[in-house]
Design a protein around this motif. Structure first.
Motif, PDB file in Angstrom:
ATOM      1  N   ALA A 380     126.575  56.631  40.654  1.00  0.00           N
ATOM      2  CA  ALA A 380     126.156  58.031  40.652  1.00  0.00           C
ATOM      3  C   ALA A 380     126.465  58.697  41.982  1.00  0.00           C
ATOM      4  N   TYR A 381     126.815  59.983  41.913  1.00  0.00           N
ATOM      5  CA  TYR A 381     127.035  60.787  43.122  1.00  0.00           C
ATOM      6  C   TYR A 381     125.868  61.750  43.312  1.00  0.00           C
ATOM      7  N   TRP A 382     125.659  62.694  42.391  1.00  0.00           N
ATOM      8  CA  TRP A 382     124.468  63.534  42.398  1.00  0.00           C
ATOM      9  C   TRP A 382     123.462  62.951  41.411  1.00  0.00           C
ATOM     10  N   SER A 383     122.189  63.204  41.663  1.00  0.00           N
ATOM     11  CA  SER A 383     121.150  62.486  40.926  1.00  0.00           C
ATOM     12  C   SER A 383     120.400  63.329  39.910  1.00  0.00           C
ATOM     13  N   GLY A 384     120.847  64.562  39.643  1.00  0.00           N
ATOM     14  CA  GLY A 384     120.148  65.400  38.679  1.00  0.00           C
ATOM     15  C   GLY A 384     120.263  64.869  37.260  1.00  0.00           C
ATOM     16  N   VAL A 385     119.389  65.368  36.383  1.00  0.00           N
ATOM     17  CA  VAL A 385     119.389  64.958  34.974  1.00  0.00           C
ATOM     18  C   VAL A 385     119.554  66.202  34.114  1.00  0.00           C
ATOM     19  N   GLN A 386     120.570  66.172  33.266  1.00  0.00           N
ATOM     20  CA  GLN A 386     120.871  67.297  32.378  1.00  0.00           C
ATOM     21  C   GLN A 386     120.800  66.809  30.938  1.00  0.00           C
ATOM     22  N   LEU A 387     119.916  67.418  30.166  1.00  0.00           N
ATOM     23  CA  LEU A 387     119.648  66.932  28.815  1.00  0.00           C
ATOM     24  C   LEU A 387     120.889  67.000  27.930  1.00  0.00           C
ATOM     25  N   ASP A 388     121.733  68.016  28.141  1.00  0.00           N
ATOM     26  CA  ASP A 388     122.917  68.104  27.286  1.00  0.00           C
ATOM     27  C   ASP A 388     123.905  66.981  27.559  1.00  0.00           C
ATOM     28  N   GLU A 389     123.852  66.399  28.755  1.00  0.00           N
ATOM     29  CA  GLU A 389     124.762  65.292  29.054  1.00  0.00           C
ATOM     30  C   GLU A 389     124.369  64.022  28.301  1.00  0.00           C
ATOM     31  N   ALA A 390     123.147  63.971  27.782  1.00  0.00           N
ATOM     32  CA  ALA A 390     122.767  62.875  26.879  1.00  0.00           C
ATOM     33  C   ALA A 390     123.116  63.205  25.436  1.00  0.00           C
ATOM     34  N   ALA A 391     123.303  64.496  25.143  1.00  0.00           N
ATOM     35  CA  ALA A 391     123.610  64.907  23.771  1.00  0.00           C
ATOM     36  C   ALA A 391     125.093  64.818  23.460  1.00  0.00           C
ATOM     37  N   TYR A 392     125.937  65.203  24.410  1.00  0.00           N
ATOM     38  CA  TYR A 392     127.367  65.278  24.115  1.00  0.00           C
ATOM     39  C   TYR A 392     127.986  63.939  23.697  1.00  0.00           C
ATOM     40  N   PRO A 393     127.625  62.807  24.303  1.00  0.00           N
ATOM     41  CA  PRO A 393     128.200  61.541  23.815  1.00  0.00           C
ATOM     42  C   PRO A 393     127.848  61.256  22.356  1.00  0.00           C
ATOM     43  N   ILE A 394     126.640  61.632  21.911  1.00  0.00           N
ATOM     44  CA  ILE A 394     126.289  61.464  20.499  1.00  0.00           C
ATOM     45  C   ILE A 394     127.201  62.321  19.634  1.00  0.00           C
TER      46      ILE A 394
END
Length: 814
Positions: A380-394
């Motif tokens: 990891a480089y930046w540590s933020g969490v974005q909910l859509d980044e968990a959705a797009y792989p699905i």
């Protein structure tokens, strides 16, 4: 070669280093085994990446043309240039520089088998052949190299040396080294510190090359070599290795072969890729077809070879000529990666897209999320969490599994068959379940929106997340499948409650009922009004907190794109009126939209570079998103393709942003043309490809079939009101079931008469790390009443120790 000056060059360490301009003419790499990626900007070689696509090792390699008698010209500043591809979508680059005194033609490609960039330089003297000065003082070529090994301009050491008797320039920083060699060999070489004793400073002070320093200490360094140009072209080889000797060997071997052989083989391997790219739809202009194939090459070029499937966001550093950033955009964002993979599916490049999915499976975090961004090795480089980044792989799994691209290209079933051999069902099912669990446990508010700036509730995150829950349900066993669909329905039914503001100042000024906000505060889930202020990034502190209903953006278009709302929904149309009035700018290239009102990510008003604050400019990818909306609305979409194409660089690179106000020519900022932000932006090229393919398909190619079949663009009727510890809502509409969602097994004790009586509910396990208990709607839950409840936690054998209350209100949706 003449003798070198063994004295130390002055100006030790050099000036503060920067990267080169992010305005790239083009980018390229081998389509075979080489591990170098190159960029071209202002007609010269800019950043070169090695041995991974996220590791820039060179700032630039430019040229001076001089006659050793007082005339000298820096090519990138003094000459005009033209950039050509060897063929549509084949990044073998010819750059033609024109100057009244000379012409310089550069052909640039990577070696297909070695970590080498080849440059062939042909210099034309445009003086009268009978001019005695031309005979006495022939033109000479001076390549100037600025290494940034270790992907930094600091701590590089350079020297003029030899390998097996061949003179060449060397540089090293830790485990990274390079060598620059030429055929014919150099007459003289020199190295120095940037800004003090480099080759450009020599010419600026003396009008000719007079310094021949042999070596530097660590610092911001540069090298220059002098080459006498005869009738034959000069062949330059820029090679990389972990040791100087390894780089030198590769450079020497490259020069032992013919440039034309390397050029032809490089082109041949790219033709093999282009032949497998799906044809453009009919009735597409030649210009759009050329950008379609260029975009295919851009997507392919940004793909790593050491970590297959990794695709970085851009081979550039935004406003790079003002900073020495470690990261830039040469990092992997899972959202951008899926945008690129979706475009690769649309292009028919299924194998590359499937490798991207395998990469996502491998880099998923234990909690089911993905890092905000990461190096290609998954760190990891930046540590933020974005909910859509968990959705797009699905969503990518859904797109590949349904074989939509194969069906679209007339090969039904073929893609699905190949897909089955990519990953095991166990691996895919685990990824989907973990990602869906993360969304279910942490949503609906996101810690960061898609622009990586705010926490809260935004349509641009909610739309892909809700669609992903529906897709995940199709690939999940019970009871998880039923819960995911219920959760998707609940969140879909609540979108307007969370993000649509009525009667605001903006609505009144533009004569509409209301509008979607760019993002609502997470406090809305606890009953706070939609006007609750949200922070706006990249602005001065005194202007950084703004009521959410004062900010509109283009994010709401995602609701149409992902099949949750129809294009003619009155709320969509109202918001279009507001955003077009506030965010749309007309440029000579066509209309462009800014991200949201008050955006601060862009150049200052005077055109100076973004430095933490600024003014956001127009984004070509938003032109593509608007085009997708217009397609869903049944309107002509071709003007949006044309606008994106007009905003590309002369080499077909689509920028992150374009200048959208009065020109500032001295800074190279012209309306509708690239600004100093990232270029090329992979996401923008993906958007262009998908818009072109969507036109042929008749709807947005990103629209998941499962979500469309479930909703057909219409919000479901709300039937539940959800309470969580992270979103302890104070009230609920009458007539709904109160759902208590917990992250551990529990027994809920509730009362509807102020604890005169009570009942117990055992929370049921959804199989996704969430337990739910439903307090049924009943006559006792009339407006004005309340539900009181608490919890028994069997795993620790204790009560919660406090009570909670939800008041029942009239249902404004009825």
């Amino acid at each position: 070669m003449t003798g070198a000056d063994t004295s130390d060059p002055p100006g030790a360490n050099g000036i503060a280093p920067t990267w080169s301009s992010s305005q790239k003419d083009t980018v390229g790499s081998s389509n075979f085994s080489s591990r170098v990626w190159f960029t071209v900007g202002h007609g010269i070689l800019n950043e070169v990446y090695w041995p991974r696509v996220d590791r820039p090792q060179v700032r630039d390699l430019g040229f001076i043309v001089a006659d050793d008698n007082g005339f000298w010209s820096e090519v990138k500043r003094d000459a005009t240039h033209d950039v050509r591809y060897a063929g549509a979508g084949v990044p073998a680059i010819t750059v033609t520089h024109s100057h009244p005194r000379y012409g310089l033609v550069l052909r640039i490609c990577a070696d297909d088998h070695a970590d080498v960039v080849h440059i062939e330089a042909t210099l034309e003297d445009r003086r009268d052949p009978s001019d005695p000065e031309r005979i006495a003082h022939p033109l000479r070529l001076y390549p100037l190299l600025a290494p940034h090994l270790g992907f930094s301009g600091l701590r590089n050491r350079a020297w003029a040396g030899t390998y097996k008797g061949r003179a060449m320039l060397f540089a090293r920083n830790g485990p990274a080294a390079l060598a620059l060699a030429s055929e014919p060999g150099p007459v003289r070489q020199s190295v120095g510190y940037v800004g003090a004793s480099d080759g450009w400073q020599d010419f600026a002070a003396n009008g000719r090359m007079t310094w021949t320093y042999s070596g530097t200490d660590p610092g911001n360094v540069a090298g220059m070599t002098e080459v006498l140009v005869g009738e034959d072209a000069v062949h330059l080889a820029l090679a990389f290795g972990t040791l100087p000797e390894e780089a030198a060997l590769q450079a020497s071997a490259a020069l032992a072969g013919h440039f034309q052989s390397a050029w032809d083989e490089y082109i041949g391997n790219w033709h093999r890729f282009i032949r497998n790219v799906s044809d453009c739809p009919e009735h597409v202009s030649e210009e759009d077809r050329a950008l379609y194939l260029t975009s295919a090459a851009v997507l392919r070029t940004h793909t790593d070879r050491t970590e297959p499937g990794a695709i970085v966001a851009s081979l550039s550093v935004p406003w790079g000529n003002t900073r020495n950033d470690l990261g830039g955009y040469h990092l992997v964002w899972s959202r951008d990666l899926v945008e690129a993979a979706g475009a690769l599916v649309a292009l028919g490049a299924h194998e590359t897209a499937r490798r991207a999915l395998a990469y996502l499976v491998a880099t998923q975090e234990p909690d089911g999320s993905w890092a905000q961004n990461q190096w290609v090795d998954g760190v990891a480089y930046w540590s933020g969490v974005q909910l859509d980044e968990a959705a797009y792989p699905i969503l990518l799994v859904g797109a590949l599994r349904r074989g939509g691209a194969a069906h679209m290209h007339g090969r039904p079933g073929r893609d699905a068959d190949i897909f089955e051999h990519l990953l095991t069902d166990r691996a895919l099912d685990h990824m989907i379940a973990a990602a869906a669990s993360f969304i279910a446990r942490t949503g609906p508010a996101t810690a960061q929106d898609r622009w990586e700036e705010n926490a809260g509730l935004t349509p641009s995150t909610l739309a892909p997340v809700i669609a992903a829950l529906v897709v995940a349900a199709d690939h999940s066993p019970e009871p998880a499948a039923s819960y995911l669909l219920e959760l998707a329905d609940d969140w879909n039914a609540s979108i307007e409650e969370w993000t649509y503001a009525r009667g605001t100042r903006l609505a009144q000024e533009h004569g509409v009922d209301g509008h979607y906000v760019r993002i609502a505060s997470p406090e809305v889930l606890q009953g706070a009004p939609l006007s609750t202020p949200v922070p706006v990034r990249n602005r001065p502190p005194e202007a950084s907190l703004v009521p959410a209903d004062e900010i509109v953006g283009t994010d709401f278009l995602a609701l149409v794109r992902f099949g949750l709302r129809l294009a003619d929904d009155p709320r969509i149309l109202s918001t279009l009126s507001v955003t077009d009035a506030l965010l749309r700018t007309a440029t000579p290239s066509g209309p462009v939209w800014r991200r949201y009102t008050g955006d601060g990510y862009g150049e200052h008003a005077d055109g100076s570079a973004f430095d933490g604050i600024g003014i956001g400019r127009g984004w070509p990818l938003l032109v593509g998103e608007r085009g997708h909306y217009e397609l869903e609305a049944g309107h002509d979409t071709r003007p949006y393709l044309e606008t994106m194409r007009r905003m590309a660089s002369r080499g077909g690179m689509l920028p992150e942003q374009v200048w959208d106000t009065e020109p500032i020519r001295e800074r190279g900022l012209l309306p509708g043309r690239p600004s100093g932000s990232a270029m090329p932006l992979v996401w923008a090229h993906a958007e262009y490809v998908k818009l072109l393919r969507s036109i042929a398909l008749g709807h947005a190619i990103d629209r998941p079939e499962a979500a469309w079949h479930r909703y057909h663009g219409v919000a479901p009727k709300p039937s539940r009101a959800t309470w969580r510890f992270t979103a302890p809502r104070p009230s609920m509409p009458a007539g709904r079931t109160l759902r208590l969602e917990l992250l551990a097994p529990a027994r809920a004790r509730y009362s509807v008469d102020g604890w005169q009586t009570w009942a117990d509910l055992d929370a049921r396990d959804t199989g996704l790390g969430v337990w739910v208990a439903d307090v049924p709607a009943s006559a006792e839950l009339a407006p004005g009443s309340a539900v009181d409840f608490t919890f028994w936690w069997p795993e620790v054998g204790r009560w919660e120790g406090r009570d909670f209350r939800v008041t029942v209100m009239w249902d404004r949706a009825q």
